[in-house]
Every structure is written in structure tokens, then in C-alpha cells.
Design a protein around this motif. Structure first.
Motif, PDB file in Angstrom:
ATOM      1  N   LEU A 117       0.835  -0.918  -0.787  1.00 22.52           N
ATOM      2  CA  LEU A 117      -0.009   0.100   0.032  1.00 22.52           C
ATOM      3  C   LEU A 117       0.565   1.043   0.106  1.00 22.52           C
ATOM      4  O   LEU A 117       0.784   2.319  -0.862  1.00 22.52           O
ATOM      5  CB  LEU A 117      -0.765   0.001   1.195  1.00 22.52           C
ATOM      6  N   LEU A 118       2.446   1.118   0.890  1.00 19.79           N
ATOM      7  CA  LEU A 118       2.977   2.022   1.080  1.00 19.79           C
ATOM      8  C   LEU A 118       3.630   2.844  -0.587  1.00 19.79           C
ATOM      9  O   LEU A 118       3.282   3.827  -0.945  1.00 19.79           O
ATOM     10  CB  LEU A 118       3.923   1.951   1.679  1.00 19.79           C
ATOM     11  N   MET A 119       3.914   1.940  -1.249  1.00 23.16           N
ATOM     12  CA  MET A 119       4.304   1.785  -2.351  1.00 23.16           C
ATOM     13  C   MET A 119       3.669   2.273  -3.821  1.00 23.16           C
ATOM     14  O   MET A 119       3.881   2.999  -4.464  1.00 23.16           O
ATOM     15  CB  MET A 119       5.374   0.691  -3.030  1.00 23.16           C
ATOM     16  N   ARG A 120       2.611   1.167  -3.532  1.00 28.00           N
ATOM     17  CA  ARG A 120       1.376   1.962  -4.790  1.00 28.00           C
ATOM     18  C   ARG A 120       0.595   2.796  -4.672  1.00 28.00           C
ATOM     19  O   ARG A 120       0.494   3.898  -5.254  1.00 28.00           O
ATOM     20  CB  ARG A 120       0.263   0.956  -4.637  1.00 28.00           C
ATOM     21  N   SER A 121       0.789   3.587  -3.354  1.00 27.42           N
ATOM     22  CA  SER A 121      -0.100   4.890  -3.070  1.00 27.42           C
ATOM     23  C   SER A 121       1.585   6.343  -3.596  1.00 27.42           C
ATOM     24  O   SER A 121       0.860   7.225  -3.805  1.00 27.42           O
ATOM     25  CB  SER A 121      -0.391   5.207  -1.317  1.00 27.42           C
ATOM     26  N   GLY A 122       2.198   5.650  -3.061  1.00 26.12           N
ATOM     27  CA  GLY A 122       3.714   6.958  -3.259  1.00 26.12           C
ATOM     28  C   GLY A 122       4.147   7.302  -4.736  1.00 26.12           C
ATOM     29  O   GLY A 122       3.605   8.031  -5.678  1.00 26.12           O
ATOM     30  N   THR A 123       3.868   6.184  -5.218  1.00 23.44           N
ATOM     31  CA  THR A 123       4.087   6.602  -7.117  1.00 23.44           C
ATOM     32  C   THR A 123       3.088   6.570  -7.912  1.00 23.44           C
ATOM     33  O   THR A 123       3.294   7.404  -8.267  1.00 23.44           O
ATOM     34  CB  THR A 123       4.565   4.973  -7.154  1.00 23.44           C
ATOM     35  N   THR A 124       1.463   6.612  -6.832  1.00 22.41           N
ATOM     36  CA  THR A 124       1.055   7.109  -7.547  1.00 22.41           C
ATOM     37  C   THR A 124       0.880   8.647  -7.247  1.00 22.41           C
ATOM     38  O   THR A 124       0.111  10.002  -8.473  1.00 22.41           O
ATOM     39  CB  THR A 124      -1.090   6.218  -6.893  1.00 22.41           C
ATOM     40  N   PHE A 125       1.280   9.026  -6.386  1.00 21.01           N
ATOM     41  CA  PHE A 125       0.853  10.442  -5.685  1.00 21.01           C
ATOM     42  C   PHE A 125       1.893  11.096  -6.396  1.00 21.01           C
ATOM     43  O   PHE A 125       1.050  12.229  -7.227  1.00 21.01           O
ATOM     44  CB  PHE A 125       1.088  10.431  -4.404  1.00 21.01           C
ATOM     45  N   ILE A 126       3.153  10.825  -7.017  1.00 21.10           N
ATOM     46  CA  ILE A 126       3.566  11.558  -7.413  1.00 21.10           C
ATOM     47  C   ILE A 126       3.582  11.496  -8.687  1.00 21.10           C
ATOM     48  O   ILE A 126       3.679  12.501  -9.196  1.00 21.10           O
ATOM     49  CB  ILE A 126       5.222  10.878  -6.883  1.00 21.10           C
ATOM     50  N   ALA A 127       3.199  10.357 -10.062  1.00 23.37           N
ATOM     51  CA  ALA A 127       2.705  10.492 -10.719  1.00 23.37           C
ATOM     52  C   ALA A 127       1.190  11.448 -11.356  1.00 23.37           C
ATOM     53  O   ALA A 127       1.519  12.572 -12.238  1.00 23.37           O
ATOM     54  CB  ALA A 127       2.713   9.152 -11.367  1.00 23.37           C
ATOM     55  N   ALA A 128       1.014  11.590 -10.078  1.00 19.22           N
ATOM     56  CA  ALA A 128      -0.064  12.635 -10.386  1.00 19.22           C
ATOM     57  C   ALA A 128       0.096  14.044 -10.669  1.00 19.22           C
ATOM     58  O   ALA A 128      -0.510  15.035 -10.959  1.00 19.22           O
ATOM     59  CB  ALA A 128      -1.465  12.310  -9.193  1.00 19.22           C
ATOM     60  N   ILE A 129       1.252  13.993  -9.082  1.00 23.98           N
ATOM     61  CA  ILE A 129       1.784  15.441  -8.562  1.00 23.98           C
ATOM     62  C   ILE A 129       2.503  16.388  -9.482  1.00 23.98           C
ATOM     63  O   ILE A 129       2.029  17.323 -10.880  1.00 23.98           O
ATOM     64  CB  ILE A 129       2.712  15.504  -7.787  1.00 23.98           C
ATOM     65  N   ILE A 130       2.756  14.978 -10.618  1.00 20.46           N
ATOM     66  CA  ILE A 130       4.104  15.638 -11.392  1.00 20.46           C
ATOM     67  C   ILE A 130       3.204  15.774 -13.035  1.00 20.46           C
ATOM     68  O   ILE A 130       3.752  16.523 -14.018  1.00 20.46           O
ATOM     69  CB  ILE A 130       5.328  14.489 -12.339  1.00 20.46           C
ATOM     70  N   ILE A 131       2.073  15.114 -13.245  1.00 18.68           N
ATOM     71  CA  ILE A 131       0.920  15.435 -14.133  1.00 18.68           C
ATOM     72  C   ILE A 131       0.465  16.270 -14.257  1.00 18.68           C
ATOM     73  O   ILE A 131       0.361  17.335 -15.409  1.00 18.68           O
ATOM     74  CB  ILE A 131      -0.052  13.810 -14.958  1.00 18.68           C
ATOM     75  N   TRP A 132       0.018  16.696 -12.999  1.00 16.50           N
ATOM     76  CA  TRP A 132      -0.512  18.333 -13.297  1.00 16.50           C
ATOM     77  C   TRP A 132      -0.210  18.601 -12.924  1.00 16.50           C
ATOM     78  O   TRP A 132      -0.173  20.128 -13.796  1.00 16.50           O
ATOM     79  CB  TRP A 132      -1.348  18.168 -11.124  1.00 16.50           C
ATOM     80  N   LEU A 133       1.505  19.037 -12.654  1.00 20.24           N
ATOM     81  CA  LEU A 133       2.446  20.107 -12.706  1.00 20.24           C
ATOM     82  C   LEU A 133       2.649  20.179 -14.102  1.00 20.24           C
ATOM     83  O   LEU A 133       2.931  21.909 -14.694  1.00 20.24           O
ATOM     84  CB  LEU A 133       3.674  19.759 -12.081  1.00 20.24           C
TER      85      LEU A 133
END
Length: 298
Positions: free
Chosen positions: A40-56
Motif C-alpha cells: 500500500l505504501l509503494m502503490r500510494s506513493g508512486t501514484t501520488f508522485i505520478a499524479a503531481i508530476i502530471i498536474w504540474l
């Protein structure tokens, strides 16, 4: 007419890609082979980072980038998606894949009931019959798990379905763009998982699978499925969500030889047939209403 047909084809392609991407979520979680909090930690972390990069990147290219969390409604929706993610991962480790995806399909019933209660959208008789059939299907699946050690996992799957349906209902009620909210919502389970990992230790034997899942598969599936309604109807989009219900147990059976139980197959068949029949009915009704409106305007 040509533009309409082109947009419809584009919508089918987008939702098809998104639905197919979603089918490999559970197999990738299992392939990573770790404890549930570490996964859960790895899945959540990578998804969150990817979302922020896409949004930026989106924000840098266009001033019309949607908000990450639009107001209080966005916070509530993000929280529901976050809780749903925790219960989903818990269910992955405590019940069979077939039970999990079949029960998750039950979120359509929860969504209809919540819309009826809070949005005053009264379901039609055909929808009520479909809901009763799905209640029966889920009862068969959950009932067969009593005494087998899978009941807790099945209940976590029910909780996950309810959280998803609640988030959808609030999103519809607010009328706001929640495109990134589900992806940002993974921050909550990520923080919970980080705390638990600090207590229990970190173990993921094949981390590349879960990194690929969080950084690539989740953003693709959410982006495509969220954009499908721009080009095709809601019932058509909903039918592509059934790809996970049908395909995920097949992938897990092929990779891990995890064979569904007889009652799980019976209950799952009831759910799938009901969903397909109800979606087909909605499409037929939509075409009939559009044709009637066109004749009135002619």
C-alpha cells in the motif's frame, strides 16, 4: 455526422484502454509479493508522485488545469477514495481475487441507493430489479465465505465498493471536476501505511511490479476512464469497468492458479449478467429517447 462517429470511436478507444489497464492492478499487486502495508505504501506513493508530476506539467502548459482538491467536497471525496484504497488492499490479502472483483462491481447498487437517498434520483423499476439480483449474487459469494477465513476480506471489499459509490455520489452532487482527486486521495492510505511499516517493517520482494502499477497503470486507467464520458454515454463507460470483473480473475488464475469457488462463480455470473443486461437496457432507452426527441424537433 462524421465528427460524431469519430468522437464515439475515440471514446470507445479511451475507455477500452482504461478498462484493460485496470484489469492488471490486482495481478501486479500479487506479483510484487510483499506484506499489505508495504504494498500500500509503494502503490500510494508512486501514484501520488505520478499524479503531481502530471498536474504540474498540465498546469505549466495550460492555465485551465483542474484543481487537485476542489473545496470541501473534494476533501471528502479524496478521503473516501483513500479509505477505499486501504480496504481494497486489505481485501486483496484476505479473500480471493474473484470474490473481490465481483463484490466491487456491487458499487453500482450502492451508487443507485445513495443517489436515490441524497440526490432524489429515483431508480426505475428495471434498475430496482437489477439491484435485487445483484444483492442476491453478492449474498451467495459472501455467504459461501462464512467459516472459510475469507469473510473479513469479503467485508473489506464491500466497504471499498461503498466508499467508491459514496465518492461518485458526492462528485455528482458537487458538480466539480474531481479528475485528480482520486489520485491525490492515495496520500491518506500512504501516510497510514508509512506509520504501519515503521512498526512492522518493510517487505516487497519484487518492487518493480508495484512501482510500474502505481506510476503507469493507475494514472493511465484513471485518465482514460475519466475522459471517456466526454465522447460516449455513461452506460457505455460503465460497461468497460466490467473488464476488471471479468479479466482480473482470469489473469490471477493463469499466473497463480487461483481457482474461484463454485459459489463465487455462481454469484459472479449473476452480477456480470445483471450488469451487462442493465447497461444494454440503459443504452437502448437512451437511443429511444434521443430518437423521440429528434422526431419532435423535426
Amino acid at each position: 455526422m462524421a465528427d460524431t462517429q469519430s468522437n464515439h470511436s475515440k471514446g470507445l478507444l479511451l475507455t477500452g484502454i482504461g478498462g484493460l489497464a485496470l484489469t492488471v492492478d490486482i495481478p501486479l499487486i500479487k506479483l510484487a509479493d510483499g506484506n499489505n502495508w508495504s504494498i500500500l505504501l509503494m502503490r500510494s506513493g508512486t501514484t501520488f508522485i505520478a499524479a503531481i508530476i502530471i498536474w504540474l506539467v498540465w498546469r505549466a502548459l495550460s492555465p485551465k488545469a483542474p484543481q487537485l482538491i476542489p473545496g470541501r467536497a473534494g476533501l471528502l471525496v479524496a478521503g473516501l477514495y483513500g479509505i477505499g484504497s486501504i480496504t481494497f488492499i486489505t481485501a486483496v490479502y484476505n479473500t480471493s481475487t474473484a470474490n473481490l472483483v465481483f463484490i466491487l462491481a456491487f458499487n453500482t447498487v450502492f451508487a443507485a441507493v445513495l443517489s436515490w437517498m441524497f440526490l432524489r434520483e429515483r431508480p426505475r423499476p428495471a434498475t430496482l430489479l437489477a439491484m435485487l439480483a445483484m444483492v442476491g449474487g453478492v449474498s451467495i459469494i459472501v455467504g459461501s465465505s462464512i467459516g472459510t477465513g475469507h469473510l473479513f476480506g469479503d467485508l473489506m471489499a464491500v466497504c471499498s465498493a461503498f466508499c467508491i459509490a459514496s465518492a461518485i455520489t458526492i462528485s455528482r452532487s458537487s458538480g466539480k471536476d474531481m479528475g485528480f482527486t482520486a489520485l491525490v486521495g492515495v496520500l491518506l492510505p500512504g501516510l497510514v501505511a508509512a506509520y504501519m511499516v515503521s512498526k512492522t517493517g518493510f517487505r516487497v520482494d519484487a518492487p518493480w511490479w508495484i512501482i510500474f502499477n502505481g506510476a503507469v497503470i493507475m494514472p493511465i486507467s484513471f485518465f482514460c476512464l475519466a475522459n471517456g464520458p466526454k465522447y460516449i454515454s455513461g452506460p457505455e463507460v460503465a460497461m468497460f469497468y466490467l473488464l476488471e470483473t471479468v479479466m482480473a480473475p482470469i489473469w490471477v488464475w493463469m499466473i497463480f492458479a487461483e481457482v474461484p469457488t463454485r459459489n463465487s462463480l455462481i454469484g459472479g455470473a449473476i452480477l456480470i449478467i445483471t450488469l451487462i443486461a442493465h447497461s444494454a437496457w440503459q443504452l437502448s432507452e437512451g437511443r429511444r429517447r434521443r430518437a423521440s426527441l429528434a422526431r419532435q424537433l423535426a
